[in-house]
Design a protein around this motif. Structure first.
Motif, mmCIF file in Angstrom:
data_model
loop_
_atom_site.group_PDB
_atom_site.id
_atom_site.type_symbol
_atom_site.label_atom_id
_atom_site.label_comp_id
_atom_site.label_asym_id
_atom_site.label_seq_id
_atom_site.Cartn_x
_atom_site.Cartn_y
_atom_site.Cartn_z
ATOM 1 N N SER A 252 -7.759 -9.040 -7.494
ATOM 2 C CA SER A 252 -7.509 -9.245 -8.915
ATOM 3 C C SER A 252 -6.026 -9.053 -9.197
ATOM 4 N N TRP A 253 -5.538 -9.765 -10.208
ATOM 5 C CA TRP A 253 -4.162 -9.637 -10.687
ATOM 6 C C TRP A 253 -4.145 -8.854 -11.988
ATOM 7 N N PHE A 254 -3.251 -7.852 -12.056
ATOM 8 C CA PHE A 254 -3.005 -7.112 -13.285
ATOM 9 C C PHE A 254 -1.690 -7.581 -13.914
ATOM 10 N N TYR A 255 -1.650 -7.586 -15.232
ATOM 11 C CA TYR A 255 -0.403 -7.762 -15.982
ATOM 12 C C TYR A 255 -0.275 -6.527 -16.868
ATOM 13 N N ARG A 256 0.656 -5.653 -16.455
ATOM 14 C CA ARG A 256 0.646 -4.303 -16.978
ATOM 15 C C ARG A 256 2.036 -3.878 -17.451
ATOM 16 N N ILE A 257 2.061 -2.801 -18.237
ATOM 17 C CA ILE A 257 3.311 -2.334 -18.832
ATOM 18 C C ILE A 257 4.236 -1.750 -17.768
ATOM 19 N N ARG A 258 3.696 -0.977 -16.839
ATOM 20 C CA ARG A 258 4.449 -0.468 -15.693
ATOM 21 C C ARG A 258 3.608 -0.686 -14.435
ATOM 22 N N PRO A 259 4.216 -0.977 -13.294
ATOM 23 C CA PRO A 259 3.438 -1.055 -12.059
ATOM 24 C C PRO A 259 2.945 0.321 -11.643
ATOM 25 N N SER A 260 1.854 0.359 -10.904
ATOM 26 C CA SER A 260 1.231 1.635 -10.547
ATOM 27 C C SER A 260 2.056 2.442 -9.550
ATOM 28 N N VAL A 261 3.114 1.852 -8.994
ATOM 29 C CA VAL A 261 3.962 2.562 -8.024
ATOM 30 C C VAL A 261 4.822 3.631 -8.701
ATOM 31 N N VAL A 262 4.878 3.633 -10.017
ATOM 32 C CA VAL A 262 5.750 4.585 -10.723
ATOM 33 C C VAL A 262 5.033 5.929 -10.852
ATOM 34 N N HIS A 263 5.193 6.767 -9.835
ATOM 35 C CA HIS A 263 4.642 8.122 -9.860
ATOM 36 C C HIS A 263 5.406 8.986 -8.868
ATOM 37 N N ARG A 264 5.275 10.277 -8.989
ATOM 38 C CA ARG A 264 5.899 11.216 -8.056
ATOM 39 C C ARG A 264 5.029 11.354 -6.799
ATOM 40 N N PRO A 265 5.520 11.988 -5.741
ATOM 41 C CA PRO A 265 4.772 12.055 -4.477
ATOM 42 C C PRO A 265 3.422 12.760 -4.634
ATOM 43 N N PHE A 266 2.459 12.336 -3.814
ATOM 44 C CA PHE A 266 1.143 12.980 -3.774
ATOM 45 C C PHE A 266 1.241 14.312 -3.035
ATOM 46 N N LYS A 267 0.516 15.280 -3.566
ATOM 47 C CA LYS A 267 0.410 16.582 -2.920
ATOM 48 C C LYS A 267 -1.073 16.907 -2.719
ATOM 49 N N LYS A 268 -1.399 17.448 -1.559
ATOM 50 C CA LYS A 268 -2.786 17.714 -1.222
ATOM 51 C C LYS A 268 -3.316 18.926 -1.981
ATOM 52 N N PHE A 269 -4.598 18.859 -2.356
ATOM 53 C CA PHE A 269 -5.269 20.034 -2.901
ATOM 54 C C PHE A 269 -6.672 20.117 -2.316
ATOM 55 N N GLU A 270 -7.224 21.315 -2.289
ATOM 56 C CA GLU A 270 -8.537 21.538 -1.702
ATOM 57 C C GLU A 270 -9.623 21.428 -2.763
ATOM 58 N N LYS A 271 -10.714 20.812 -2.388
ATOM 59 C CA LYS A 271 -11.844 20.658 -3.294
ATOM 60 C C LYS A 271 -13.079 21.290 -2.676
ATOM 61 N N LYS A 272 -13.739 22.139 -3.422
ATOM 62 C CA LYS A 272 -14.896 22.885 -2.943
ATOM 63 C C LYS A 272 -16.130 21.992 -2.875
ATOM 64 N N ASN A 273 -16.965 22.242 -1.862
ATOM 65 C CA ASN A 273 -18.278 21.588 -1.718
ATOM 66 C C ASN A 273 -18.173 20.066 -1.643
ATOM 67 N N TRP A 274 -17.156 19.601 -0.955
ATOM 68 C CA TRP A 274 -16.948 18.165 -0.783
ATOM 69 C C TRP A 274 -16.537 17.895 0.652
ATOM 70 N N THR A 275 -17.027 16.782 1.219
ATOM 71 C CA THR A 275 -16.537 16.351 2.523
ATOM 72 C C THR A 275 -16.888 14.898 2.754
ATOM 73 N N ASN A 276 -16.041 14.225 3.516
ATOM 74 C CA ASN A 276 -16.373 12.944 4.140
ATOM 75 C C ASN A 276 -16.364 13.070 5.662
ATOM 76 N N ASP A 277 -16.187 14.280 6.152
ATOM 77 C CA ASP A 277 -16.115 14.529 7.597
ATOM 78 C C ASP A 277 -17.454 15.096 8.067
ATOM 79 N N PHE A 278 -18.225 14.274 8.740
ATOM 80 C CA PHE A 278 -19.563 14.682 9.160
ATOM 81 C C PHE A 278 -19.643 14.985 10.652
ATOM 82 N N ALA A 279 -18.502 14.881 11.336
ATOM 83 C CA ALA A 279 -18.468 15.213 12.759
ATOM 84 C C ALA A 279 -18.623 16.719 12.939
ATOM 85 N N GLY A 280 -19.444 17.120 13.891
ATOM 86 C CA GLY A 280 -19.604 18.532 14.202
ATOM 87 C C GLY A 280 -20.608 19.269 13.340
ATOM 88 N N ILE A 281 -21.153 18.615 12.311
ATOM 89 C CA ILE A 281 -22.185 19.270 11.501
ATOM 90 C C ILE A 281 -23.506 19.232 12.263
#
Length: 440
Positions: free
Chosen positions: A63-92
Protein backbone atom coordinates in the motif's frame (compact mmCIF):
# COMPACT_ATOMS: atom_id res chain seq x y z
CA UNK A 1 -15.77 8.59 21.04
CA UNK A 2 -16.23 9.97 17.55
CA UNK A 3 -18.64 8.24 15.22
CA UNK A 4 -15.73 8.14 12.74
CA UNK A 5 -14.88 4.78 14.27
CA UNK A 6 -17.91 3.47 12.37
CA UNK A 7 -16.78 4.78 8.97
CA UNK A 8 -15.88 1.70 6.96
CA UNK A 9 -15.98 0.64 3.35
CA UNK A 10 -16.51 -2.84 2.01
CA UNK A 11 -13.39 -4.83 1.26
CA UNK A 12 -14.40 -6.60 -1.91
CA UNK A 13 -11.48 -9.00 -2.14
CA UNK A 14 -8.05 -9.62 -0.70
CA UNK A 15 -6.19 -9.09 -3.98
CA UNK A 16 -7.94 -5.93 -5.16
CA UNK A 17 -6.81 -2.32 -5.07
CA UNK A 18 -8.46 0.14 -2.70
CA UNK A 19 -8.02 3.90 -2.43
CA UNK A 20 -9.36 6.39 0.10
CA UNK A 21 -8.53 9.93 1.15
CA UNK A 22 -9.66 11.74 4.26
CA UNK A 23 -12.90 13.58 3.53
CA UNK A 24 -11.28 16.81 4.71
CA UNK A 25 -8.61 16.53 1.97
CA UNK A 26 -10.30 14.74 -0.94
CA UNK A 27 -7.51 15.55 -3.44
CA UNK A 28 -4.74 13.95 -1.35
CA UNK A 29 -4.32 10.96 -3.68
CA UNK A 30 -2.15 11.46 -6.79
CA UNK A 31 -3.74 10.54 -10.10
CA UNK A 32 -2.01 8.16 -12.51
CA UNK A 33 1.18 7.36 -10.63
CA UNK A 34 2.30 5.99 -7.29
CA UNK A 35 4.86 8.53 -6.16
CA UNK A 36 4.94 11.89 -7.97
CA UNK A 37 7.87 14.27 -7.76
CA UNK A 38 5.82 16.55 -5.53
CA UNK A 39 2.80 15.04 -3.75
CA UNK A 40 -0.45 17.01 -3.43
CA UNK A 41 -0.76 19.28 -0.39
CA UNK A 42 2.93 18.93 0.50
CA UNK A 43 2.56 15.31 1.62
CA UNK A 44 5.23 12.60 1.63
CA UNK A 45 4.81 9.33 -0.30
CA UNK A 46 5.68 6.11 1.56
CA UNK A 47 5.15 2.49 0.58
CA UNK A 48 4.35 -0.32 3.04
CA UNK A 49 5.19 -3.74 1.56
CA UNK A 50 3.71 -6.92 3.03
CA UNK A 51 5.34 -9.28 0.52
CA UNK A 52 8.52 -9.36 -1.53
CA UNK A 53 8.56 -6.89 -4.41
CA UNK A 54 8.75 -9.82 -6.83
CA UNK A 55 5.90 -11.87 -5.36
CA UNK A 56 3.38 -12.98 -8.01
CA UNK A 57 0.72 -10.40 -8.78
CA UNK A 58 -2.00 -12.59 -7.24
CA UNK A 59 -0.28 -12.59 -3.84
CA UNK A 60 1.63 -9.30 -3.98
CA UNK A 61 0.66 -7.03 -1.06
CA UNK A 62 1.58 -3.36 -0.75
CA UNK A 63 0.00 0.00 0.00
CA UNK A 64 1.02 3.62 -0.61
CA UNK A 65 0.64 6.25 2.10
CA UNK A 66 0.45 10.01 1.51
CA UNK A 67 1.30 11.42 4.88
CA UNK A 68 2.33 14.60 6.68
CA UNK A 69 5.69 13.15 7.79
CA UNK A 70 7.34 9.86 6.77
CA UNK A 71 7.46 7.20 9.48
CA UNK A 72 11.29 7.32 9.53
CA UNK A 73 11.15 10.48 11.67
CA UNK A 74 11.79 9.06 15.14
CA UNK A 75 14.60 8.63 17.65
CA UNK A 76 16.46 5.28 18.04
CA UNK A 77 14.63 2.22 19.40
CA UNK A 78 15.54 1.07 22.87
CA UNK A 79 14.74 -2.40 24.19
CA UNK A 80 12.41 -2.97 27.12
CA UNK A 81 11.30 -6.13 28.90
CA UNK A 82 7.72 -7.31 28.84
CA UNK A 83 6.36 -9.73 31.43
CA UNK A 84 4.55 -12.96 30.49
CA UNK A 85 5.32 -12.66 26.79
CA UNK A 86 7.44 -14.71 24.41
CA UNK A 87 7.87 -15.71 20.79
CA UNK A 88 10.77 -18.01 21.72
CA UNK A 89 9.48 -21.54 22.15
CA UNK A 90 12.82 -23.34 21.88
CA UNK A 91 13.78 -25.19 25.05
CA UNK A 92 10.32 -25.09 26.63
CA UNK A 93 9.41 -28.51 28.04
CA UNK A 94 6.72 -30.21 25.92
CA UNK A 95 3.47 -31.37 27.48
CA UNK A 96 1.12 -33.72 25.58
CA UNK A 97 -1.83 -33.38 27.96
CA UNK A 98 -5.15 -31.82 27.16
CA UNK A 99 -5.14 -28.41 28.79
CA UNK A 100 -7.97 -26.09 29.76
CA UNK A 101 -7.74 -22.62 31.27
CA UNK A 102 -10.35 -20.89 33.36
CA UNK A 103 -11.32 -17.39 32.17
CA UNK A 104 -8.22 -15.24 32.22
CA UNK A 105 -8.55 -12.57 34.94
CA UNK A 106 -9.49 -8.97 34.26
CA UNK A 107 -7.35 -6.12 35.62
CA UNK A 108 -8.16 -5.31 39.22
CA UNK A 109 -6.56 -1.85 39.14
CA UNK A 110 -6.35 0.97 36.62
CA UNK A 111 -3.66 1.68 34.09
CA UNK A 112 -3.33 -1.53 32.04
CA UNK A 113 -3.42 -0.93 28.29
CA UNK A 114 -3.46 -3.41 25.40
CA UNK A 115 0.32 -3.77 25.14
CA UNK A 116 0.79 -4.17 28.88
CA UNK A 117 -2.11 -6.65 29.07
CA UNK A 118 -0.83 -9.11 26.44
CA UNK A 119 -0.10 -12.59 27.84
CA UNK A 120 1.35 -15.51 25.83
CA UNK A 121 -0.36 -18.88 26.32
CA UNK A 122 1.33 -21.14 23.78
CA UNK A 123 2.98 -21.27 20.39
CA UNK A 124 5.35 -23.04 18.03
CA UNK A 125 7.78 -22.46 15.21
CA UNK A 126 10.41 -19.76 15.01
CA UNK A 127 10.05 -16.00 14.73
CA UNK A 128 13.59 -15.58 13.33
CA UNK A 129 13.17 -17.95 10.38
CA UNK A 130 9.60 -16.63 10.06
CA UNK A 131 7.58 -19.81 10.22
CA UNK A 132 5.46 -19.96 13.31
CA UNK A 133 2.48 -19.09 15.44
CA UNK A 134 1.82 -17.58 18.87
CA UNK A 135 -1.42 -17.51 20.82
CA UNK A 136 -1.99 -14.75 23.34
CA UNK A 137 -4.78 -13.30 25.43
CA UNK A 138 -5.17 -9.66 26.38
CA UNK A 139 -6.81 -8.12 29.41
CA UNK A 140 -6.85 -4.33 29.78
CA UNK A 141 -8.84 -1.42 31.16
CA UNK A 142 -7.12 1.66 29.75
CA UNK A 143 -6.69 3.08 26.25
CA UNK A 144 -3.22 3.50 24.79
CA UNK A 145 -2.37 7.18 25.32
CA UNK A 146 0.06 8.85 22.87
CA UNK A 147 1.34 5.37 22.14
CA UNK A 148 1.24 3.18 19.03
CA UNK A 149 2.67 -0.25 18.30
CA UNK A 150 3.43 -2.38 15.31
CA UNK A 151 4.31 -6.03 14.95
CA UNK A 152 7.53 -6.31 12.99
CA UNK A 153 7.26 -10.10 12.99
CA UNK A 154 3.81 -10.99 11.68
CA UNK A 155 0.05 -10.47 11.59
CA UNK A 156 -2.26 -10.12 14.60
CA UNK A 157 -5.76 -11.57 14.42
CA UNK A 158 -7.65 -10.11 17.39
CA UNK A 159 -10.84 -11.67 18.79
CA UNK A 160 -12.57 -9.49 21.43
CA UNK A 161 -14.44 -11.46 24.09
CA UNK A 162 -15.42 -8.62 26.40
CA UNK A 163 -15.45 -4.91 25.58
CA UNK A 164 -15.41 -3.13 22.23
CA UNK A 165 -12.06 -2.02 20.82
CA UNK A 166 -11.52 1.37 19.18
CA UNK A 167 -8.49 0.76 16.99
CA UNK A 168 -6.75 3.65 15.28
CA UNK A 169 -4.45 2.62 12.43
CA UNK A 170 -2.41 4.42 9.81
CA UNK A 171 -5.22 3.57 7.38
CA UNK A 172 -8.05 4.90 9.55
CA UNK A 173 -10.17 3.95 12.54
CA UNK A 174 -12.01 0.68 13.22
CA UNK A 175 -14.60 -0.11 15.87
CA UNK A 176 -14.45 -3.83 16.70
CA UNK A 177 -17.36 -5.28 18.66
CA UNK A 178 -18.06 -8.61 20.27
CA UNK A 179 -18.43 -11.40 17.66
CA UNK A 180 -16.26 -9.38 15.28
CA UNK A 181 -12.57 -9.88 14.52
CA UNK A 182 -9.88 -7.58 13.21
CA UNK A 183 -6.62 -8.40 11.42
CA UNK A 184 -3.69 -5.98 11.77
CA UNK A 185 -1.06 -6.95 9.18
CA UNK A 186 2.65 -7.03 9.89
CA UNK A 187 4.19 -3.57 10.13
CA UNK A 188 0.96 -1.55 10.42
CA UNK A 189 1.04 0.95 13.29
CA UNK A 190 -2.02 0.96 15.51
CA UNK A 191 -3.33 2.08 18.89
CA UNK A 192 -6.05 0.35 20.89
CA UNK A 193 -8.71 2.27 22.79
CA UNK A 194 -11.16 0.63 25.18
CA UNK A 195 -14.53 1.55 26.63
CA UNK A 196 -13.99 -0.10 29.98
CA UNK A 197 -12.56 -3.47 30.99
CA UNK A 198 -11.73 -5.55 27.93
CA UNK A 199 -10.50 -9.08 27.26
CA UNK A 200 -9.90 -11.22 24.20
CA UNK A 201 -7.68 -13.55 22.22
CA UNK A 202 -4.85 -12.91 19.74
CA UNK A 203 -3.55 -15.25 17.03
CA UNK A 204 -0.14 -14.23 15.69
CA UNK A 205 1.43 -15.75 12.55
CA UNK A 206 4.95 -15.27 11.20
CA UNK A 207 6.00 -15.39 7.55
CA UNK A 208 2.53 -15.63 6.03
CA UNK A 209 -0.67 -13.60 5.84
CA UNK A 210 -4.34 -14.41 6.42
CA UNK A 211 -6.40 -15.09 3.30
CA UNK A 212 -9.78 -16.59 2.48
CA UNK A 213 -9.68 -20.39 2.08
CA UNK A 214 -10.38 -21.94 -1.29
CA UNK A 215 -13.96 -23.16 -1.65
CA UNK A 216 -13.46 -26.18 -3.94
CA UNK A 217 -16.69 -28.16 -4.45
CA UNK A 218 -18.58 -25.70 -2.24
CA UNK A 219 -18.57 -23.40 -5.24
CA UNK A 220 -18.57 -19.62 -5.49
CA UNK A 221 -20.66 -18.92 -2.39
CA UNK A 222 -20.32 -19.99 1.21
CA UNK A 223 -18.23 -19.66 4.36
CA UNK A 224 -16.91 -16.08 4.70
CA UNK A 225 -17.83 -13.96 1.68
CA UNK A 226 -15.29 -11.36 0.54
CA UNK A 227 -17.93 -8.62 0.35
CA UNK A 228 -18.47 -8.80 4.13
CA UNK A 229 -14.91 -7.84 5.04
CA UNK A 230 -14.39 -4.16 5.79
CA UNK A 231 -11.40 -1.84 5.74
CA UNK A 232 -11.19 1.69 7.19
CA UNK A 233 -11.61 4.98 5.39
CA UNK A 234 -8.57 7.27 5.59
CA UNK A 235 -8.49 9.45 8.71
CA UNK A 236 -5.64 11.55 10.02
CA UNK A 237 -4.56 13.76 12.90
CA UNK A 238 -1.97 16.54 12.57
CA UNK A 239 -0.81 16.40 16.16
CA UNK A 240 2.57 17.59 17.43
CA UNK A 241 2.91 15.87 20.81
CA UNK A 242 5.39 13.35 22.25
CA UNK A 243 4.48 9.87 20.97
CA UNK A 244 5.90 6.43 21.83
CA UNK A 245 6.29 3.92 18.98
CA UNK A 246 6.51 0.33 20.19
CA UNK A 247 8.04 -2.24 17.87
CA UNK A 248 7.81 -5.99 18.46
CA UNK A 249 10.84 -7.25 16.57
CA UNK A 250 12.23 -10.81 16.54
CA UNK A 251 10.06 -11.53 19.56
CA UNK A 252 11.53 -8.72 21.66
CA UNK A 253 10.03 -5.32 22.47
CA UNK A 254 11.53 -1.94 21.61
CA UNK A 255 10.35 1.64 21.98
CA UNK A 256 11.22 4.82 20.10
CA UNK A 257 10.14 8.39 20.78
CA UNK A 258 8.92 10.93 18.26
CA UNK A 259 7.36 14.38 18.50
CA UNK A 260 4.21 13.80 16.47
CA UNK A 261 1.35 11.35 15.93
CA UNK A 262 2.03 8.46 13.54
CA UNK A 263 -1.60 8.62 12.41
CA UNK A 264 -0.95 11.38 9.87
CA UNK A 265 -1.84 9.51 6.67
CA UNK A 266 -4.14 11.81 4.68
CA UNK A 267 -4.73 9.33 1.85
CA UNK A 268 -3.75 5.83 0.83
CA UNK A 269 -4.22 3.23 -1.85
CA UNK A 270 -3.21 -0.43 -2.09
CA UNK A 271 -4.22 -3.93 -1.05
CA UNK A 272 -2.20 -4.39 2.16
CA UNK A 273 -4.67 -3.13 4.75
CA UNK A 274 -6.18 -3.92 8.16
CA UNK A 275 -9.68 -5.33 7.99
CA UNK A 276 -12.51 -6.52 10.18
CA UNK A 277 -15.24 -9.15 9.83
CA UNK A 278 -18.51 -9.84 11.62
CA UNK A 279 -18.60 -13.56 12.49
CA UNK A 280 -22.40 -13.54 12.37
CA UNK A 281 -22.20 -13.08 8.59
CA UNK A 282 -20.55 -16.48 8.14
CA UNK A 283 -22.46 -18.79 5.78
CA UNK A 284 -22.48 -22.18 7.51
CA UNK A 285 -22.07 -25.34 5.42
CA UNK A 286 -23.38 -28.39 7.30
CA UNK A 287 -24.48 -31.96 6.71
CA UNK A 288 -28.17 -32.77 6.26
CA UNK A 289 -27.78 -36.50 5.54
CA UNK A 290 -25.47 -38.53 7.82
CA UNK A 291 -22.02 -38.43 9.39
CA UNK A 292 -19.91 -35.31 9.81
CA UNK A 293 -18.28 -32.90 7.44
CA UNK A 294 -14.78 -32.13 8.71
CA UNK A 295 -14.51 -28.99 10.87
CA UNK A 296 -12.54 -27.32 8.07
CA UNK A 297 -15.95 -26.28 6.68
CA UNK A 298 -16.03 -23.66 9.45
CA UNK A 299 -12.79 -21.93 8.35
CA UNK A 300 -13.07 -18.14 8.19
CA UNK A 301 -9.42 -17.31 7.38
CA UNK A 302 -6.31 -19.34 6.73
CA UNK A 303 -2.59 -18.53 6.89
CA UNK A 304 -1.15 -21.04 4.40
CA UNK A 305 2.20 -22.77 4.68
CA UNK A 306 4.41 -23.78 1.75
CA UNK A 307 2.82 -27.23 1.84
CA UNK A 308 -0.38 -27.26 -0.26
CA UNK A 309 -3.55 -27.64 1.78
CA UNK A 310 -1.73 -27.30 5.10
CA UNK A 311 -1.96 -24.13 7.17
CA UNK A 312 0.42 -22.47 9.56
CA UNK A 313 -2.86 -21.42 11.17
CA UNK A 314 -6.58 -21.65 10.44
CA UNK A 315 -9.17 -19.49 12.18
CA UNK A 316 -12.31 -21.62 12.57
CA UNK A 317 -15.64 -20.72 14.21
CA UNK A 318 -18.63 -22.74 15.45
CA UNK A 319 -21.64 -20.43 15.03
CA UNK A 320 -25.36 -21.09 15.60
CA UNK A 321 -26.72 -23.57 13.03
CA UNK A 322 -29.20 -26.36 12.45
CA UNK A 323 -28.33 -30.00 13.17
CA UNK A 324 -30.32 -32.23 10.80
CA UNK A 325 -28.28 -35.39 10.18
CA UNK A 326 -29.81 -38.87 10.41
CA UNK A 327 -28.24 -41.93 12.10
CA UNK A 328 -25.42 -39.74 13.41
CA UNK A 329 -23.90 -38.74 16.71
CA UNK A 330 -24.22 -35.03 16.15
CA UNK A 331 -21.65 -33.43 18.47
CA UNK A 332 -17.97 -33.49 17.45
CA UNK A 333 -16.61 -37.00 17.18
CA UNK A 334 -13.74 -38.30 19.32
CA UNK A 335 -10.63 -37.35 17.53
CA UNK A 336 -6.85 -37.43 17.23
CA UNK A 337 -5.34 -34.94 14.84
CA UNK A 338 -2.05 -34.10 13.15
CA UNK A 339 -2.85 -30.45 13.94
CA UNK A 340 -2.64 -28.53 17.23
CA UNK A 341 -5.99 -27.08 18.34
CA UNK A 342 -6.56 -24.12 20.66
CA UNK A 343 -10.21 -23.34 21.39
CA UNK A 344 -11.77 -20.23 22.91
CA UNK A 345 -15.30 -19.20 23.76
CA UNK A 346 -16.54 -15.69 23.00
CA UNK A 347 -20.07 -16.03 24.32
CA UNK A 348 -22.65 -18.66 25.22
CA UNK A 349 -22.25 -22.37 26.00
CA UNK A 350 -20.20 -24.77 23.88
CA UNK A 351 -22.38 -27.79 23.14
CA UNK A 352 -19.73 -30.49 23.60
CA UNK A 353 -18.53 -29.23 27.00
CA UNK A 354 -21.21 -27.33 28.86
CA UNK A 355 -19.43 -27.39 32.23
CA UNK A 356 -15.89 -26.10 32.60
CA UNK A 357 -15.39 -24.37 29.24
CA UNK A 358 -16.25 -20.72 29.90
CA UNK A 359 -16.17 -17.45 27.91
CA UNK A 360 -12.75 -15.87 28.30
CA UNK A 361 -11.04 -19.21 28.93
CA UNK A 362 -9.45 -21.62 26.48
CA UNK A 363 -8.22 -25.13 25.84
CA UNK A 364 -5.32 -26.73 23.99
CA UNK A 365 -5.39 -30.20 22.46
CA UNK A 366 -1.84 -31.01 21.37
CA UNK A 367 -1.01 -32.84 18.18
CA UNK A 368 -2.31 -36.45 18.23
CA UNK A 369 -3.67 -36.16 21.79
CA UNK A 370 -7.25 -37.51 21.87
CA UNK A 371 -10.19 -35.26 22.68
CA UNK A 372 -13.93 -35.02 22.16
CA UNK A 373 -17.28 -34.57 23.94
CA UNK A 374 -17.42 -34.97 27.69
CA UNK A 375 -19.41 -37.72 29.45
CA UNK A 376 -22.62 -35.72 29.88
CA UNK A 377 -22.68 -34.68 26.23
CA UNK A 378 -22.07 -38.22 24.98
CA UNK A 379 -24.81 -39.77 27.11
CA UNK A 380 -27.38 -37.09 26.29
CA UNK A 381 -26.74 -36.99 22.55
CA UNK A 382 -26.59 -40.78 22.18
CA UNK A 383 -30.17 -41.09 23.39
CA UNK A 384 -31.99 -37.99 22.19
CA UNK A 385 -34.49 -38.05 19.34
CA UNK A 386 -32.90 -37.05 16.02
CA UNK A 387 -35.18 -34.15 15.17
CA UNK A 388 -33.87 -30.98 13.53
CA UNK A 389 -32.41 -28.91 16.36
CA UNK A 390 -30.65 -25.59 16.72
CA UNK A 391 -27.01 -26.01 17.73
CA UNK A 392 -24.97 -23.36 19.56
CA UNK A 393 -27.85 -20.92 19.82
CA UNK A 394 -26.59 -17.59 21.25
CA UNK A 395 -23.07 -19.05 21.25
CA UNK A 396 -19.88 -18.29 19.36
CA UNK A 397 -16.80 -20.42 19.92
CA UNK A 398 -13.68 -20.59 17.77
CA UNK A 399 -10.52 -22.58 17.15
CA UNK A 400 -6.96 -21.58 16.25
CA UNK A 401 -5.65 -24.67 14.45
CA UNK A 402 -2.04 -25.12 13.36
CA UNK A 403 0.11 -27.71 11.59
CA UNK A 404 2.91 -26.76 14.00
CA UNK A 405 3.62 -28.41 17.32
CA UNK A 406 2.90 -25.97 20.13
CA UNK A 407 4.29 -25.71 23.65
CA UNK A 408 2.73 -23.97 26.65
CA UNK A 409 4.64 -21.08 28.19
CA UNK A 410 6.20 -21.62 31.63
CA UNK A 411 3.68 -19.26 33.29
CA UNK A 412 0.57 -20.52 31.44
CA UNK A 413 1.39 -24.12 32.40
CA UNK A 414 0.40 -23.26 35.98
CA UNK A 415 -1.72 -20.10 35.95
CA UNK A 416 -5.54 -20.17 35.68
CA UNK A 417 -5.46 -23.89 34.79
CA UNK A 418 -8.49 -26.17 35.18
CA UNK A 419 -6.56 -29.05 36.72
CA UNK A 420 -9.53 -31.41 36.54
CA UNK A 421 -10.04 -31.17 32.77
CA UNK A 422 -9.03 -34.80 32.20
CA UNK A 423 -11.94 -35.89 34.41
CA UNK A 424 -14.41 -34.83 31.70
CA UNK A 425 -13.73 -38.17 30.01
CA UNK A 426 -13.04 -40.54 32.93
CA UNK A 427 -16.75 -41.29 33.43
CA UNK A 428 -17.25 -42.57 29.88
CA UNK A 429 -18.64 -46.09 30.25
CA UNK A 430 -18.03 -49.36 28.49
CA UNK A 431 -21.18 -50.17 26.48
CA UNK A 432 -19.76 -53.07 24.47
CA UNK A 433 -21.62 -56.37 24.45
CA UNK A 434 -21.12 -59.49 22.34
CA UNK A 435 -24.07 -60.36 20.10
CA UNK A 436 -25.21 -63.21 22.37
CA UNK A 437 -25.28 -60.80 25.30
CA UNK A 438 -27.65 -58.34 23.63
CA UNK A 439 -31.12 -58.08 25.08
CA UNK A 440 -33.77 -59.81 22.96
Amino acid sequence: MSSEFDELEYLSGFGNEFATADKRVPDALPVGQNSPQVCPNGLYAEQLSGTAFTAPRLTNKRSWFYRIRPSVVHRPFKKFEKKNWTNDFAGIEPNPNQYRWNPFPLPETGGVDFVEGLYTVCGGGDVISRNGISIHVYSCNESMQNKAMYNGDGDFLIVPQQGELEITTEFGRILVGIQEIVVIPQGVRFSVGVRGVSRGYVLEVFGTHFVLPDLGPIGANGLANARDFQTPVAWFEDLDVPFAIINKYQGSWFQAEQDHSPFDVVGWHGNYVPFKYDLRRFQVINTVSFDHCDPSIFTVLTAPSLKPGTAVADFVIFPPRWGCADHTFRPPYYHRNCMSEYMGLITGVYEAKEGGFKPGGGSLHPMMTPHGPDFACFEKCSQESLQPVRVAENTMSFMFESSLNMVITPWAIHEHVDTGYYKDWLSLKKHFKLPNQQKK
